[in-house]
Design a protein around this motif. Structure first.
Motif: not given
Length: 423
Positions: A278-295
């Motif tokens: 969940y925290l890595l990338g399964g929890g939507g917009l606030n995950t580490k992966l989303y923040q690093l790659l998208r935001e």
């Protein structure tokens, strides 16, 4: 909720009596170890066996009967869960409390068993007309998968696992697999299916003793099956990361990373690893992966991670430009490093707990959610929802960091598009 188990020589019935709903849900599950050459045939069977029978020669006749039974629904589906294939026949119907006909309960409960035990078969072959209808439906579904880059890349990435690994198999197969199935072959697979281990689950506000009695009289299955299966796939670890690049007809490029998850305790499998994901990338917009790659870097529209508990795998998937593959891989590696170092806040952890508890409570609001929880409680000793909520509340940051060190890379798969997409 009142739980009860009824044991019979060739099947067991598990009931959950609750007054939450006006409907009743019943699921009949035949389970067996995964066999690659039977997966598509079992998918075919689950569909065909709910379309017709000796008593109801077409889907139209089945639908008419279900409408007469107060808009009941009946369908079949095939799921591969780790090392287990589950052929399920699902019936949902109005509680007899709201029906005037005295024979309604007997009629609705016995219907699925009549269809399962008396399929539309002539000379040890399934009826060709209904066979072809379902075959064409499956063909369309297989072709639709091939038009979806996310599904294609995921399928291709998993197919590069060990050839003997059930994690590399799909329940749909290929067009070639479909063409190899004949009405006679399907009959042979049917004979094996009804000899599989069978479990029946019922949820609703109904006299469960009466339901069990009707099932026992309706389900003349003489086979005694007590075999238990190990649902977990022990996928082989690799000494060196495998980098696989393939080209496609799609415009965009898709990246899939496959990781082995090794040596988890039961608690880590059931609870902790879900938090990690969940925290890595399964929890939507606030995950580490989303923040690093998208935001922060605008490399993609979205990115997700998935924990396949029964396959002992963690997957990451995203669509990116071909020119950004290396940068994306570097940022994904950074996310893993930050998780190992515990670079997430207590507030993020508490938010994850709230979301998991909300989802579990939501499952209690429909019969299918309750039934599903009991299925995995019986099959894998998964704690029931109340116990799982207690476990969730006690998850610590240290436990999540600990599982971060049990995740090892296996495959980095890139399905390259013809042109750069626009992110």
């Amino acid at each position: 909720m009142e739980y009860k188990k009824y044991e019979y020589p060739s099947f067991n019935i598990y009931t959950v009596k609750t007054n939450r709903f006006k409907t009743v849900q019943m699921e009949i599950i035949f389970s067996d170890e995964v066999k690659k050459d039977e997966l598509l045939a079992k998918t075919f069977l689950a569909d065909l066996m709910t379309d017709c029978s000796n008593a109801y020669k077409s889907r139209k006749e089945v639908v008419k009967k279900l409408e007469e039974l107060y808009q009941a629904t009946f369908y079949g589906l095939t799921n591969k869960v780790g090392n287990l294939v589950m052929s399920s026949f699902v019936l949902s119907f109005l509680n007899p409390l709201y029906v005037k006909e005295k024979n309604y309960l007997n009629e609705i409960i016995s219907l699925p068993f009549e269809m399962i035990m008396n399929p539309f078969i002539n000379a040890e072959e399934f009826d060709i007309k209904n066979f072809n209808i379902v075959k064409n439906r499956l063909k369309d579904e297989i072709l639709s998968v091939n038009e979806d880059i996310s599904r294609v890349s995921m399928k291709n990435a998993l197919s590069n696992l060990d050839n003997n690994s059930p994690s590399s198999y799909g329940v749909l197969g290929t067009i070639e697999d479909l063409e190899s199935i004949s009405p006679k072959k399907l009959y042979n697979v049917y004979q094996k299916l009804i000899n599989n281990k069978c479990d029946i689950f019922v949820v609703g506000n109904i006299d469960m003793d009466e339901v069990a009695n009707i099932i026992y009289k309706s389900f003349k299955n003489p086979v005694i099956k007590t075999k238990e299966f190990n649902m977990y796939v022990d996928n082989e670890s690799v000494s060196k990361l495998r980098q696989i690049n393939e080209t496609s007809k799609f415009l965009e490029t898709n990246l899939v990373q496959v990781y082995n998850v090794k040596g988890l305790t039961k608690k880590e499998q059931t609870t902790i690893m879900h938090f990690y994901n969940y925290l890595l990338g399964g929890g939507g917009l606030n995950t580490k992966l989303y923040q690093l790659l998208r935001e922060k870097n605008s490399l993609c529209y979205g990115i997700k991670s998935m924990y396949l508990k029964y396959d002992n795998l963690l997957l990451i998937q995203t669509s990116i430009n071909k020119s950004d593959v290396k940068k994306a891989e570097k940022l994904i590696k950074q996310a893993f490093t930050e998780m190992k170092k515990g670079k997430f806040t207590e507030e993020e952890l508490e938010f994850a707990k709230e979301n998991f508890i909300f989802s579990l409570n939501l499952a209690l609001d429909n019969p299918a959610g309750i039934l599903n929880n009991y299925v995995f409680n019986i099959f894998d000793n998964l704690p029931l929802i109340d116990e799982r909520i207690k476990m969730i509340k006690n998850v610590t940051k240290e436990e999540i960091v600990n599982v971060a060190n049990k995740i090892k890379p296996n495959i980095f798969y890139v399905l390259e598009g013809e042109e750069n997409g626009n992110n």
